[in-house]
Design a protein around this motif. Structure first.
Motif, PDB file in Angstrom:
ATOM      1  N   SER A 123       0.844  -1.192   0.000  1.00  0.00           N
ATOM      2  CA  SER A 123       0.000   0.000   0.000  1.00  0.00           C
ATOM      3  C   SER A 123       0.883   1.247   0.000  1.00  0.00           C
ATOM      4  O   SER A 123       1.767   1.388   0.852  1.00  0.00           O
ATOM      5  N   PHE A 124       0.649   2.138  -0.965  1.00  0.00           N
ATOM      6  CA  PHE A 124       1.461   3.347  -1.117  1.00  0.00           C
ATOM      7  C   PHE A 124       0.580   4.586  -0.961  1.00  0.00           C
ATOM      8  O   PHE A 124      -0.534   4.621  -1.486  1.00  0.00           O
ATOM      9  N   GLN A 125       1.101   5.581  -0.283  1.00  0.00           N
ATOM     10  CA  GLN A 125       0.325   6.793  -0.005  1.00  0.00           C
ATOM     11  C   GLN A 125       1.091   8.027  -0.471  1.00  0.00           C
ATOM     12  O   GLN A 125       2.306   8.119  -0.292  1.00  0.00           O
ATOM     13  N   LYS A 126       0.359   8.963  -1.067  1.00  0.00           N
ATOM     14  CA  LYS A 126       0.971  10.196  -1.555  1.00  0.00           C
ATOM     15  C   LYS A 126       1.035  11.215  -0.431  1.00  0.00           C
ATOM     16  O   LYS A 126       0.059  11.433   0.291  1.00  0.00           O
ATOM     17  N   ILE A 127       2.203  11.855  -0.286  1.00  0.00           N
ATOM     18  CA  ILE A 127       2.392  12.851   0.756  1.00  0.00           C
ATOM     19  C   ILE A 127       2.634  14.218   0.121  1.00  0.00           C
ATOM     20  O   ILE A 127       2.617  14.363  -1.109  1.00  0.00           O
ATOM     21  N   ARG A 135       3.090   2.491   2.972  1.00  0.00           N
ATOM     22  CA  ARG A 135       2.470   2.367   4.299  1.00  0.00           C
ATOM     23  C   ARG A 135       2.986   1.096   4.970  1.00  0.00           C
ATOM     24  O   ARG A 135       2.866   0.006   4.426  1.00  0.00           O
ATOM     25  N   LEU A 136       3.559   1.269   6.154  1.00  0.00           N
ATOM     26  CA  LEU A 136       4.121   0.152   6.899  1.00  0.00           C
ATOM     27  C   LEU A 136       3.344  -0.046   8.193  1.00  0.00           C
ATOM     28  O   LEU A 136       2.606   0.835   8.625  1.00  0.00           O
ATOM     29  N   VAL A 137       3.537  -1.207   8.790  1.00  0.00           N
ATOM     30  CA  VAL A 137       2.892  -1.512  10.065  1.00  0.00           C
ATOM     31  C   VAL A 137       3.924  -1.363  11.168  1.00  0.00           C
ATOM     32  O   VAL A 137       5.013  -1.950  11.110  1.00  0.00           O
ATOM     33  N   ASP A 138       3.577  -0.597  12.182  1.00  0.00           N
ATOM     34  CA  ASP A 138       4.488  -0.316  13.279  1.00  0.00           C
ATOM     35  C   ASP A 138       3.881  -0.827  14.580  1.00  0.00           C
ATOM     36  O   ASP A 138       2.653  -0.902  14.717  1.00  0.00           O
ATOM     37  N   VAL A 139       4.734  -1.174  15.515  1.00  0.00           N
ATOM     38  CA  VAL A 139       4.293  -1.576  16.847  1.00  0.00           C
ATOM     39  C   VAL A 139       4.313  -0.354  17.743  1.00  0.00           C
ATOM     40  O   VAL A 139       5.343   0.317  17.880  1.00  0.00           O
ATOM     41  N   GLY A 159      19.624   6.394  14.149  1.00  0.00           N
ATOM     42  CA  GLY A 159      19.598   7.584  13.310  1.00  0.00           C
ATOM     43  C   GLY A 159      18.359   7.697  12.468  1.00  0.00           C
ATOM     44  O   GLY A 159      18.376   8.266  11.373  1.00  0.00           O
ATOM     45  N   ARG A 160      17.244   7.141  12.948  1.00  0.00           N
ATOM     46  CA  ARG A 160      16.024   7.164  12.162  1.00  0.00           C
ATOM     47  C   ARG A 160      15.286   8.466  12.361  1.00  0.00           C
ATOM     48  O   ARG A 160      15.221   9.001  13.463  1.00  0.00           O
ATOM     49  N   MET A 161      14.708   8.942  11.282  1.00  0.00           N
ATOM     50  CA  MET A 161      13.817  10.084  11.374  1.00  0.00           C
ATOM     51  C   MET A 161      12.477   9.593  11.903  1.00  0.00           C
ATOM     52  O   MET A 161      12.202   8.400  11.939  1.00  0.00           O
ATOM     53  N   LYS A 162      11.633  10.489  12.285  1.00  0.00           N
ATOM     54  CA  LYS A 162      10.345  10.129  12.859  1.00  0.00           C
ATOM     55  C   LYS A 162       9.413   9.554  11.801  1.00  0.00           C
ATOM     56  O   LYS A 162       9.324  10.070  10.698  1.00  0.00           O
ATOM     57  N   TYR A 163       8.756   8.476  12.155  1.00  0.00           N
ATOM     58  CA  TYR A 163       7.739   7.897  11.287  1.00  0.00           C
ATOM     59  C   TYR A 163       6.431   8.642  11.541  1.00  0.00           C
ATOM     60  O   TYR A 163       6.047   8.865  12.687  1.00  0.00           O
ATOM     61  N   SER A 164       5.760   9.005  10.469  1.00  0.00           N
ATOM     62  CA  SER A 164       4.498   9.735  10.613  1.00  0.00           C
ATOM     63  C   SER A 164       3.325   8.780  10.519  1.00  0.00           C
ATOM     64  O   SER A 164       3.396   7.733   9.862  1.00  0.00           O
ATOM     65  N   ASP A 165       2.227   9.133  11.199  1.00  0.00           N
ATOM     66  CA  ASP A 165       1.031   8.318  11.140  1.00  0.00           C
ATOM     67  C   ASP A 165       0.417   8.373   9.753  1.00  0.00           C
ATOM     68  O   ASP A 165       0.370   9.425   9.124  1.00  0.00           O
ATOM     69  N   LEU A 194      -0.759  -2.031  17.070  1.00  0.00           N
ATOM     70  CA  LEU A 194      -0.309  -1.961  15.682  1.00  0.00           C
ATOM     71  C   LEU A 194      -0.930  -0.739  15.023  1.00  0.00           C
ATOM     72  O   LEU A 194      -2.088  -0.406  15.283  1.00  0.00           O
ATOM     73  N   ARG A 195      -0.196  -0.104  14.153  1.00  0.00           N
ATOM     74  CA  ARG A 195      -0.704   1.071  13.451  1.00  0.00           C
ATOM     75  C   ARG A 195       0.001   1.194  12.103  1.00  0.00           C
ATOM     76  O   ARG A 195       1.098   0.663  11.897  1.00  0.00           O
ATOM     77  N   PHE A 196      -0.627   1.884  11.174  1.00  0.00           N
ATOM     78  CA  PHE A 196      -0.016   2.192   9.887  1.00  0.00           C
ATOM     79  C   PHE A 196       0.818   3.463  10.023  1.00  0.00           C
ATOM     80  O   PHE A 196       0.360   4.453  10.607  1.00  0.00           O
ATOM     81  N   VAL A 197       2.045   3.418   9.475  1.00  0.00           N
ATOM     82  CA  VAL A 197       2.921   4.589   9.511  1.00  0.00           C
ATOM     83  C   VAL A 197       3.542   4.799   8.135  1.00  0.00           C
ATOM     84  O   VAL A 197       3.568   3.886   7.297  1.00  0.00           O
ATOM     85  N   LEU A 198       4.046   5.999   7.918  1.00  0.00           N
ATOM     86  CA  LEU A 198       4.764   6.336   6.684  1.00  0.00           C
ATOM     87  C   LEU A 198       6.229   6.556   7.029  1.00  0.00           C
ATOM     88  O   LEU A 198       6.542   7.393   7.881  1.00  0.00           O
ATOM     89  N   PRO A 199       7.140   5.826   6.394  1.00  0.00           N
ATOM     90  CA  PRO A 199       8.566   5.975   6.705  1.00  0.00           C
ATOM     91  C   PRO A 199       9.115   7.282   6.136  1.00  0.00           C
ATOM     92  O   PRO A 199       8.522   7.879   5.230  1.00  0.00           O
ATOM     93  N   PRO A 200      10.260   7.738   6.642  1.00  0.00           N
ATOM     94  CA  PRO A 200      10.846   8.991   6.143  1.00  0.00           C
ATOM     95  C   PRO A 200      11.472   8.857   4.763  1.00  0.00           C
ATOM     96  O   PRO A 200      11.747   9.859   4.104  1.00  0.00           O
ATOM     97  N   ASP A 201      11.723   7.608   4.310  1.00  0.00           N
ATOM     98  CA  ASP A 201      12.342   7.415   3.006  1.00  0.00           C
ATOM     99  C   ASP A 201      11.568   6.359   2.223  1.00  0.00           C
ATOM    100  O   ASP A 201      10.571   5.814   2.690  1.00  0.00           O
ATOM    101  N   THR A 202      12.036   6.068   1.026  1.00  0.00           N
ATOM    102  CA  THR A 202      11.361   5.092   0.163  1.00  0.00           C
ATOM    103  C   THR A 202      11.818   3.674   0.490  1.00  0.00           C
ATOM    104  O   THR A 202      12.858   3.466   1.120  1.00  0.00           O
ATOM    105  N   THR A 203      11.020   2.713   0.043  1.00  0.00           N
ATOM    106  CA  THR A 203      11.337   1.295   0.243  1.00  0.00           C
ATOM    107  C   THR A 203      11.603   0.641  -1.110  1.00  0.00           C
ATOM    108  O   THR A 203      11.192   1.160  -2.158  1.00  0.00           O
ATOM    109  N   PRO A 204      12.281  -0.521  -1.130  1.00  0.00           N
ATOM    110  CA  PRO A 204      12.512  -1.218  -2.397  1.00  0.00           C
ATOM    111  C   PRO A 204      11.217  -1.536  -3.141  1.00  0.00           C
ATOM    112  O   PRO A 204      11.162  -1.428  -4.372  1.00  0.00           O
TER     113      PRO A 204
END
Length: 421
Positions: A123-127, A135-139, A159-165, A194-204
């Motif tokens: 699942s991909f979301q436009k920011i 969209r990733l699943v976070d604990v 050194g991770r940036m903050k993951y946004s909801d 569990l929640r859906f989050v958006l990472p600070p960078d792109t994924t493969p």
């Protein structure tokens, strides 16, 4: 379930018997019970079925071993009475494509009933800024006070940036999953496990499936760039690689078997949706997909247009490796170099999708139900049930429009497109 059968038919009126080999494959567990009922009804009908038929079932992922052993025992009884062998397959690839004795290919007919919607998706979301994130699943902890200083240190060390909801506060609150034995303090604010989050960078997966750059913007030469850029911020695009591979595997199997066809039946659209279609069901009630982990059935709409193109535009292994090399080096893959001579002759193609209502109506379901209702043996109660079922299957506001049907088959003049398409 993966169900395969092969056998022989007999002629009537003294005509010569003609042996035929056919594989019937069901990639679902929903119709297994119905098939067993059909087998039982066929007992004694030697003019239609003789020994040599082989039925194979597989639902090892959906039922316990004890239940399977019991049902295999029941199947064995059917085998003994009608010379029908029952086999179980864990994978579609384990269903034979050729006769073990003659080496001849066996025509294969495949049915996928409500399977594709249960396969995993990305699942991909436009920011903001026209960029995309997966969209990733976070604990998440249940109480903010429970977040230990050690967890904070680990995040800082990484050194991770903050993951946004990736969801609204209402949706996040809805996904909270607690056991009935958990005692909550009155008025305490709880966060979901569990929640859906958006990472600070792109994924493969994002860079590969949506063809975006490291920043999340569509790369040059991306054929879907215009459509992606036109979507508003917050739009969600879903992709199901396993579904595409399954459709291609089915087409390749039909080609190897030198005949056959497939029907893929599920709910979805003729194209990708720009909204989040992932949802969960628990005890026939729709719930947040991340609630009650392990207890909720998670599902998503099927992109039938992607399935169709995955079959009609599929390429060979060599061409695929060439494209992968260009992608890995950050270059745009060139057009296919396959010549007309290199392409398979009359390969299987995908037809549709059409709505379930249109498909069933064109296949004569209305006439069949009318005939059953008018039968002298049909009671008023049975007639009402038949009519209600027909309405549920065909009505646009029920299953008639929501469900779609896609066919995979070889073209044959005078016979194709297949009936119903």
């Amino acid at each position: 379930a993966l169900t395969s059968s092969n056998g022989a038919t007999s002629g009537e009126g003294g005509k010569k018997k003609v042996a035929v080999g056919v594989h019937l494959v069901e990639v679902t567990d929903g119709m297994r019970a119905r098939q067993k009922e059909s087998l039982q009804k066929l007992q004694g009908e030697t003019t239609v079925m003789e020994k040599g038929f082989s039925f194979s079932f597989d639902d090892s992922k959906s039922e316990t071993d004890d239940v399977q052993e019991q049902e295999q025992s029941n199947d064995k009884q059917i085998e003994q009475s009608n010379a029908i062998s029952i086999n179980w397959h864990d994978l579609l690839s384990s269903v034979p494509t050729h006769d073990a004795e003659t080496g001849e290919p066996i025509p294969t007919f495949i049915i996928c009933q409500e399977l594709l919607d249960a396969l995993p998706i990305h699942s991909f979301q436009k920011i903001e800024g026209g960029q995309w994130r997966e969209r990733l699943v976070d604990v998440a902890v249940r109480d903010k006070e429970e977040e230990s200083s050690e967890v904070t240190k680990i995040k800082q060390a990484a050194g991770r940036m903050k993951y946004s909801d990736a969801e609204s506060e209402d949706s996040i609150t809805e996904s909270t999953s607690t056991s009935s034995s958990t005692v909550q303090e009155k008025g305490a604010k709880k966060l979901p496990r569990l929640r859906f989050v958006l990472p600070p960078d792109t994924t493969p997966a994002l860079r590969t499936l949506l063809r975006v750059s490291g920043s999340g913007s569509p790369v040059e030469g991306n054929p879907t760039a215009e459509a992606l850029n036109a979507l508003p911020t917050g739009s969600v695009v879903e992709a199901c690689p396993e579904g595409l591979l399954l459709a291609q595997d089915i087409a390749d199997r039909i080609e190897k078997c030198n005949g056959g066809a497939a029907l893929l039946i599920d709910y979805g659209e003729d194209g990708a949706s720009s909204r989040d279609t992932m949802r969960g069901f628990w005890r026939h009630t729709q719930v947040h997909p991340l609630s009650r982990p392990g207890e909720v059935d998670v599902t998503a709409d099927v992109d039938f247009a992607a399935l169709r193109e995955s079959v009609n535009q599929r390429i060979g292994l060599e061409e695929s490796l060439k494209r992968k090399h260009f992608t890995d080096t950050g270059k745009v893959p060139p057009p296919s170099t396959n010549t007309e001579q290199e392409k398979p002759i009359n390969p299987p193609e995908a037809f549709g999708p059409v709505s379930q209502g249109q498909f069933l109506a064109s296949m004569g379901i209305v006439q069949r139900v009318e005939k059953q209702i008018e039968a002298d043996s049909t009671t008023d109660e049975q007639a009402y049930e038949l009519y209600s079922a027909l309405e549920r299957l065909l009505a646009p506001d029920q299953m008639g429009e929501r469900y779609k049907v896609l066919a995979i088959a070889r073209k044959k003049e005078g016979l194709f497109p297949p009936a119903g398409f």
